[in-house]
Design a protein around this motif. Sequence first.
Motif, PDB file in Angstrom:
ATOM      1  N   PHE A 152     -12.481 -22.522  38.101  1.00  0.00           N
ATOM      2  CA  PHE A 152     -11.671 -21.328  37.868  1.00  0.00           C
ATOM      3  C   PHE A 152     -12.226 -20.523  36.694  1.00  0.00           C
ATOM      4  N   GLU A 153     -12.123 -19.219  36.840  1.00  0.00           N
ATOM      5  CA  GLU A 153     -12.632 -18.283  35.839  1.00  0.00           C
ATOM      6  C   GLU A 153     -11.499 -17.361  35.388  1.00  0.00           C
ATOM      7  N   GLU A 154     -11.259 -17.290  34.086  1.00  0.00           N
ATOM      8  CA  GLU A 154     -10.242 -16.387  33.561  1.00  0.00           C
ATOM      9  C   GLU A 154     -10.722 -14.948  33.681  1.00  0.00           C
ATOM     10  N   VAL A 155      -9.870 -14.091  34.262  1.00  0.00           N
ATOM     11  CA  VAL A 155     -10.263 -12.691  34.447  1.00  0.00           C
ATOM     12  C   VAL A 155      -9.375 -11.719  33.678  1.00  0.00           C
ATOM     13  N   ALA A 156      -8.182 -12.158  33.274  1.00  0.00           N
ATOM     14  CA  ALA A 156      -7.302 -11.232  32.537  1.00  0.00           C
ATOM     15  C   ALA A 156      -6.205 -12.013  31.831  1.00  0.00           C
ATOM     16  N   ARG A 157      -5.794 -11.471  30.692  1.00  0.00           N
ATOM     17  CA  ARG A 157      -4.599 -11.949  29.988  1.00  0.00           C
ATOM     18  C   ARG A 157      -3.673 -10.754  29.810  1.00  0.00           C
ATOM     19  N   ILE A 158      -2.459 -10.928  30.247  1.00  0.00           N
ATOM     20  CA  ILE A 158      -1.497  -9.825  30.220  1.00  0.00           C
ATOM     21  C   ILE A 158      -0.316 -10.221  29.358  1.00  0.00           C
TER      22      ILE A 158
END
Length: 537
Positions: A488-494
């Motif tokens: 898994f790859e982190e793409v965004a933090r909201i």
Amino acid sequence: MPHPDAMPIIAGRERLLAWALVLLSLALLFAQAPHGGAFYWSDAPRHALNGVFVMDLIKAMPLDDPAGYAYRYYAQYPALTILFYPPLFYAISAPFYAVFGVSHETALLVVALHYLALGLGCWRLARFWLPAAPSLAFAVLVLWLPEVAFWGRQVMLEVPAFAFVVWSAVAVMAYLRGGPVRWLYLGAALLVLGMYTKISVAYMGVVYAALIAQRDGWAVLRNHHHWWVAALAVVGLVPLAVLTLKFGQANVQSVTGVADAVASRASWQGWVWYLQQIPAQVGWPLVALALVGAALAAWRRLPGLGLWWLGFAVGYLFFSSIDLKEARHSVFLLPSVVFFALLALQTLSPARLQTWALGVLVLATASLTAWARPVYFVDGYARAAAEVARLAPRGSTVMFSGYRDGSFVFNLRAREDRRDLHVMRADKLLLGVAVRRELGVEQKGLTEAEIADAINANGVHYVVMQPGFWIDLQAMQRFERVMTSAQFEEVARIATPANHKAHETELVIYRNKGQVAERPQGKEIELKIINRRIPAS
């Protein structure tokens, strides 16, 4: 106070003033209402989604298999609770969604229209006992009560049910004051509609029966209209009873006993719990005046106040006998508090100062609500849904793990451009939860490798996760470790900004780099809330 048997005479100017004051109150109240998908209470987005489902159901018209359509809809948007709650509010919401589109704002509009009806009904009801100025103050005060305003500006069922109950009381009082029997039929019909919005308002039927028996004595049994009204009400409630018994076991359990009750009905604390909530629900100025007003009414033996005495007493016994206790459940009792407060003010204050005193009381209550009891919100879920809608492949599944799954699901459904996406809740894969975690949770014991494989097998390309969600459970710890693995790859933090101490501070979106399969067909989902399994697609 007018004669207890008199029908109120209402001038046209008073009607215009009532509309103006109620509309002004609504404008001020809803200017502070959270919107844009920033839901707080977990039930609110579910109530909003249920109305969307009704609209979609009518558009699809699956006459050959409506139950199958509902199951497939839940599999795509697993926050649907259409059969768990009475359906009227959702049926009313559906045409508004069809005209104005699916949004948090549309759902709030439907609530606001009920709020309008509540305010006008309160004014009209108070006019049976009070002059014009106190009656107008009564309506505005009820709208601005801290408890009413807190829940009434969310997509919740309290205010919609409240509106039906108040107008049913208006109709029944018109009948008791000598009006034609059609008022009784109307009052019963409105109460039934109120129950189709929120079942707990049923106790008012006992209040109405007692008031009619008090007026007519034994002759109440000889009036065939009374029997017809009772029979029609029972027939009208049969579908609701069937739905409740078949799908509302959790509601039945909340009456008979819950493991996490704040105060058991078997203890004396359970019978004073709602009394302890009243100061926070209405504010101390109203509580103090209400105690004086109730004492004056009892001491002087003022006639014709049965609706207020019985409405509070029967309702209090009813709600106290239910094991699941939440302050919002008893909002229907609060008009009696306001009425006796105004009765004290009218009795004790000089006539020339009454209007000023009413104004001060309204201003004090409104200020208390605005400053001390704002509506909570948690933002960021619409942004998360928008980001996933931008990234996810067509026809794929988005997994969500977090406390506010309903908020994410509703905001994703509101994206008409991505009706192809399905949502899968991580807790459905990893846990077995009986309605809410406090009532029991079962961990399914999947290993990290099995979790990763299951995510691939279910066609999940993106995961939206609340960090630290239920991290005390080993199954959720393993899930978070999977998210930090090479797959898994982190793409965004909201960020999820809130105006209270919320469960979360941010959402993290991950892309699945593994071998993702096509979304499976025919897989079953367990619904513990109704004790059955349904096909996922």
